[in-house]
Design an enzyme around this catalytic site. Structure first.
Site, mmCIF file in Angstrom:
data_model
loop_
_atom_site.group_PDB
_atom_site.id
_atom_site.type_symbol
_atom_site.label_atom_id
_atom_site.label_comp_id
_atom_site.label_asym_id
_atom_site.label_seq_id
_atom_site.Cartn_x
_atom_site.Cartn_y
_atom_site.Cartn_z
ATOM 1 N N SER A 62 0.855 -1.181 0.000
ATOM 2 C CA SER A 62 0.000 0.000 0.000
ATOM 3 C C SER A 62 0.898 1.240 0.000
ATOM 4 C CB SER A 62 -0.886 0.020 1.244
ATOM 5 O OG SER A 62 -1.349 1.339 1.452
ATOM 6 N N HIS A 110 -1.144 -1.378 -4.334
ATOM 7 C CA HIS A 110 -2.418 -0.994 -3.723
ATOM 8 C C HIS A 110 -2.451 0.525 -3.510
ATOM 9 C CE1 HIS A 110 -6.020 -1.910 -1.279
ATOM 10 N NE2 HIS A 110 -5.594 -0.964 -0.447
ATOM 11 N N ASP A 137 -4.602 3.679 -2.056
ATOM 12 C CA ASP A 137 -5.684 4.045 -1.134
ATOM 13 C C ASP A 137 -6.179 5.457 -1.435
ATOM 14 O OD1 ASP A 137 -5.991 1.768 0.630
ATOM 15 O OD2 ASP A 137 -3.935 2.176 1.265
ATOM 16 N N MET A 165 -8.785 8.280 -0.497
ATOM 17 C CA MET A 165 -9.654 8.691 0.622
ATOM 18 C C MET A 165 -10.121 10.130 0.399
ATOM 19 S SD MET A 165 -7.558 7.210 3.873
ATOM 20 C CE MET A 165 -6.672 5.648 3.810
ATOM 21 N N HIS A 211 -8.294 1.207 -4.305
ATOM 22 C CA HIS A 211 -9.246 1.040 -3.198
ATOM 23 C C HIS A 211 -9.919 2.386 -2.936
ATOM 24 C CE1 HIS A 211 -9.558 0.043 1.426
ATOM 25 N NE2 HIS A 211 -10.735 0.250 0.879
ATOM 26 N N MET A 263 -12.057 4.684 -1.015
ATOM 27 C CA MET A 263 -12.722 4.969 0.265
ATOM 28 C C MET A 263 -13.359 6.349 0.132
ATOM 29 S SD MET A 263 -9.766 3.438 2.723
ATOM 30 C CE MET A 263 -8.567 3.426 1.391
ATOM 31 N N MET A 267 -11.591 -5.739 5.005
ATOM 32 C CA MET A 267 -10.826 -4.830 5.857
ATOM 33 C C MET A 267 -10.563 -5.501 7.198
ATOM 34 S SD MET A 267 -10.267 -2.201 4.000
ATOM 35 C CE MET A 267 -9.316 -1.365 5.275
ATOM 36 N N ASP A 289 -6.745 -6.318 4.138
ATOM 37 C CA ASP A 289 -6.135 -4.983 4.187
ATOM 38 C C ASP A 289 -6.180 -4.406 5.600
ATOM 39 O OD1 ASP A 289 -5.239 -2.416 3.659
ATOM 40 O OD2 ASP A 289 -6.905 -1.883 2.325
HETATM 41 C C1 DX5 Z 1 -6.484 1.646 5.470
HETATM 42 C C2 DX5 Z 1 -5.953 1.362 4.082
HETATM 43 C C3 DX5 Z 1 -4.832 0.391 4.060
HETATM 44 C C4 DX5 Z 1 -3.611 0.827 4.791
HETATM 45 C C5 DX5 Z 1 -2.794 -0.378 5.158
HETATM 46 O O1 DX5 Z 1 -7.577 2.480 5.378
HETATM 47 O O2 DX5 Z 1 -6.977 0.844 3.262
HETATM 48 O O3 DX5 Z 1 -4.526 -0.018 2.738
HETATM 49 O O4 DX5 Z 1 -2.832 1.714 4.066
HETATM 50 O O5 DX5 Z 1 -1.720 0.060 5.905
HETATM 51 P P1 DX5 Z 1 -1.059 -0.811 7.039
HETATM 52 O O6 DX5 Z 1 -0.502 -2.043 6.372
HETATM 53 O O7 DX5 Z 1 -0.030 0.083 7.576
HETATM 54 O O8 DX5 Z 1 -2.128 -1.184 8.032
HETATM 55 ZN ZN ZN Z 2 -6.493 -0.119 1.255
#
Ligand code: DX5
Ligand code: ZN
Length: 217
Positions: free
Chosen positions: A7, A32, A34, A36, A65, A67, A136, A174
């Site tokens: 990620s 990956h 993220d 947000m 991903h 969010m 998750m 994740d």
């Molecule tokens: C959380 C994200 C994850 C996160 C994982 O909201 O979706 O992908 O970055 O990070 P670690 O491995 O540090 O928990």
């Molecule tokens: Zn993620």
């Protein structure tokens, strides 16, 4: 073999291209990303221009991903930016089946994401539509959290349901995955492990990724 999806949220954004090249050399299988929006989750991260920039420097599948609320409004932009997998949260999609079809129509691989509090049964009707089920193992919004052990029951349940239904989607986990717990997560039924801080905050990415893949390589 267990796949590893670093990620990039935990990468050094000042040298993002080098970080992606480094995990690619170190044995990463997917990247990956993220996304947000500060609405669905409290944090704000990155959007389509960053996906587009990353697309130019790696051939690994980009596992995006989302969010974000109203993800259906942004499928086209993320598809055009070069995403390979587009993952939407069940909690953001009252018309989940339609959104997954939009992703498929854009010639991308659709995926659904479940928060820790969201039961697997809530998406059973759309399982035939997806290529990736992302479970998750922390509440979404931030990297560096601790894995919630009870989420592994959902991983076991998903693996059993997949085989009962004769489906082939990947099961991805994740949040809070580290070398110390990766074997347990893989044994629960995960095919793909998303790992942020567990990779990028270590010194030797290749050694860490090899450990994450463990004896199961
Ligand atoms: C959380 C994200 C994850 C996160 C994982 O909201 O979706 O992908 O970055 O990070 P670690 O491995 O540090 O928990
Ligand atoms: Zn993620």
């Amino acid at each position: 073999m267990t796949k590893i999806a670093p990620s990039i949220l935990a990468a050094d954004f000042n040298k993002l291209g080098n970080e992606i090249a480094a995990v690619e050399r170190a044995g990463a299988d997917w990247i990956h990303v993220d996304v947000m929006d500060g609405h669905f989750v409290p944090n704000i991260t990155i959007g389509p221009p960053v996906v587009e920039a990353i697309r130019k420097i790696t051939d690994l599948p980009l596992d995006v991903h989302l969010m974000i609320t109203n993800p259906e409004r942004y499928i086209g932009e993320f598809a055009d930016a070069g995403s390979d997998h587009i993952l939407v949260h069940q909690e953001t999609c009252p018309h989940l089946h339609a959104v997954l079809q939009d992703i498929r129509r854009a010639e991308k691989r659709p995926g659904v994401v479940l928060n820790p509090a969201t039961p697997l049964a809530s998406i059973e009707p759309v399982l035939p539509e997806i290529d990736v089920l992302l479970i998750m193992s922390v509440n979404p919004g931030f990297g560096g959290q601790k894995l919630i052990p009870s989420t592994l029951d959902k991983v076991r349940e998903a693996a059993a349901l997949r085989s009962r239904l004769g489906l082939e989607f990947s099961i991805e986990v994740d949040g809070g995955v580290k070398p110390a717990n990766s074997a347990e997560v893989a044994e629960a039924g995960a095919d793909v492990l998303v790992v942020g801080t567990g990779i990028f905050k270590t010194d030797d990415y290749a050694a860490t990724i090899a450990t994450l893949k463990g004896d199961r390589v």
